[in-house]
Design an enzyme around this catalytic site. Structure first.
Site, PDB file in Angstrom:
ATOM      1  N   TYR A 107      13.402  65.164  16.112  1.00 43.93           N
ATOM      2  CA  TYR A 107      12.546  64.226  15.363  1.00 43.93           C
ATOM      3  C   TYR A 107      12.088  63.065  16.241  1.00 43.93           C
ATOM      4  O   TYR A 107      11.135  62.366  15.902  1.00 43.93           O
ATOM      5  CB  TYR A 107      13.266  63.654  14.138  1.00 43.93           C
ATOM      6  CG  TYR A 107      13.654  64.651  13.070  1.00 43.93           C
ATOM      7  CD1 TYR A 107      13.250  65.991  13.137  1.00 43.93           C
ATOM      8  CD2 TYR A 107      14.428  64.257  11.981  1.00 43.93           C
ATOM      9  CE1 TYR A 107      13.629  66.892  12.157  1.00 43.93           C
ATOM     10  CE2 TYR A 107      14.808  65.146  10.992  1.00 43.93           C
ATOM     11  CZ  TYR A 107      14.417  66.467  11.086  1.00 43.93           C
ATOM     12  OH  TYR A 107      14.793  67.347  10.109  1.00 43.93           O
ATOM     13  N   HIS A 155      20.233  73.270  14.581  1.00 41.52           N
ATOM     14  CA  HIS A 155      18.978  73.067  13.846  1.00 41.52           C
ATOM     15  C   HIS A 155      18.287  74.373  13.440  1.00 41.52           C
ATOM     16  O   HIS A 155      17.820  74.514  12.307  1.00 41.52           O
ATOM     17  CB  HIS A 155      18.027  72.206  14.688  1.00 41.52           C
ATOM     18  CG  HIS A 155      17.015  71.475  13.878  1.00 41.52           C
ATOM     19  ND1 HIS A 155      16.476  70.277  14.273  1.00 41.52           N
ATOM     20  CD2 HIS A 155      16.441  71.761  12.687  1.00 41.52           C
ATOM     21  CE1 HIS A 155      15.607  69.857  13.341  1.00 41.52           C
ATOM     22  NE2 HIS A 155      15.568  70.743  12.390  1.00 41.52           N
TER      23      HIS A 155
END
Length: 268
Positions: A40, A98
């Site tokens: 991110y 992830h």
């Protein structure tokens, strides 16, 4: 057994001052779980917002996720230590893999073992996975043990209910975290969702989040608007009826929003 907060604040796609404001507003409104990830690019911003919030670290539940490029044995733990430095903390509460990224050359056994090692070193209190299908979840269980998988964070919304995967995770006793619960806002205009919202004098977002909470999922909605952050929290007190739930169950359309090439495995 895992203790994942039922309601948290997501930070996907938010960066710089935008994410700092969102996290600051969220903490002021009472959010105590923050979900971020290495990819991110906002861990340092999240860390800054937390540091300036005045909220004690022990009152927060911080989640980050290891990015694909950091799965190798010599990279995973160093990358997590970098994340901790950005977040200004000695340990996070939860660290996830992830994406399974089956083609990236690092075997699942290697990165799950390293993730378990990170936990044993005290860098993270709990570990888990994200975007894992049934087969890969089984493989992860084989490496670290079912009791060490605190969650599988997967895309779930009224338009993507993933019943086969959800049923499997429930049978295994693995908690489920729902992301993209509003399907990028697409479910907010749904006539059925809107009708239920009117019936309860609620917002469509509250209905979608209350649906996920009633199914036992943790949710991590994000917003850049303080009023939406406040409104979303009220989903926790919205009691949907069995009829409401049955109506939402009919909305399944395999409406997947996130399916990156090379990162996702075959979905169930």
């Amino acid at each position: 057994m895992s203790t994942i907060p039922a309601f948290g604040l997501g930070t996907f796609r938010l960066q710089g001052q935008v994410v700092i404001d969102s996290v600051r507003n969220g903490l002021e409104l009472g959010y105590r779980a923050i979900d971020t990830a290495q990819i991110y690019g906002n861990e340092a911003d999240v860390g800054e917002a937390i540091a300036s919030s005045g909220v004690a670290r022990q009152d927060l539940f911080l989640t980050t996720k290891i990015w694909v490029e950091n799965y190798a044995r010599d990279k995973l733990i160093p990358s997590l230590k970098e994340s901790l430095a950005k977040l200004r903390t000695d340990e996070v509460d939860l660290t996830l893999i992830h994406w399974p990224a089956p083609g990236n050359g690092v075997p699942l056994e290697e990165y799950m073992s390293e993730l378990a090692q990170a936990k044993s070193q005290g860098l993270t209190k709990q570990i888990g996975v994200s975007n894992f299908n049934i087969d890969l979840t089984k493989q992860a269980i084989a490496v670290v043990g079912r009791e060490n998988l605190a969650t599988n964070q997967i895309e779930l919304s009224p338009y993507l209910q993933s019943r086969k995967l959800v049923d499997f995770l429930r049978q295994e006793g693995i908690p489920i975290t729902s992301y993209m619960t509003l399907a990028y806002g697409k479910v907010l205009g749904d006539p059925v969702i809107r009708m239920i919202a009117e019936r309860h004098d609620a917002t469509p977002a509250q209905v979608a989040l209350a649906w996920a909470l009633r199914l036992g999922y943790s949710v991590i909605p994000s917003s850049t608007k303080r009023e939406n952050l406040a409104s979303n929290l009220l989903a926790q007190t919205l009691q949907l009826s069995d009829e409401d739930m049955a109506q939402i169950a009919t909305l399944e359309r395999n409406g997947r929003e996130v399916n990156p090439d090379g990162l996702a495995a075959k979905w169930d």
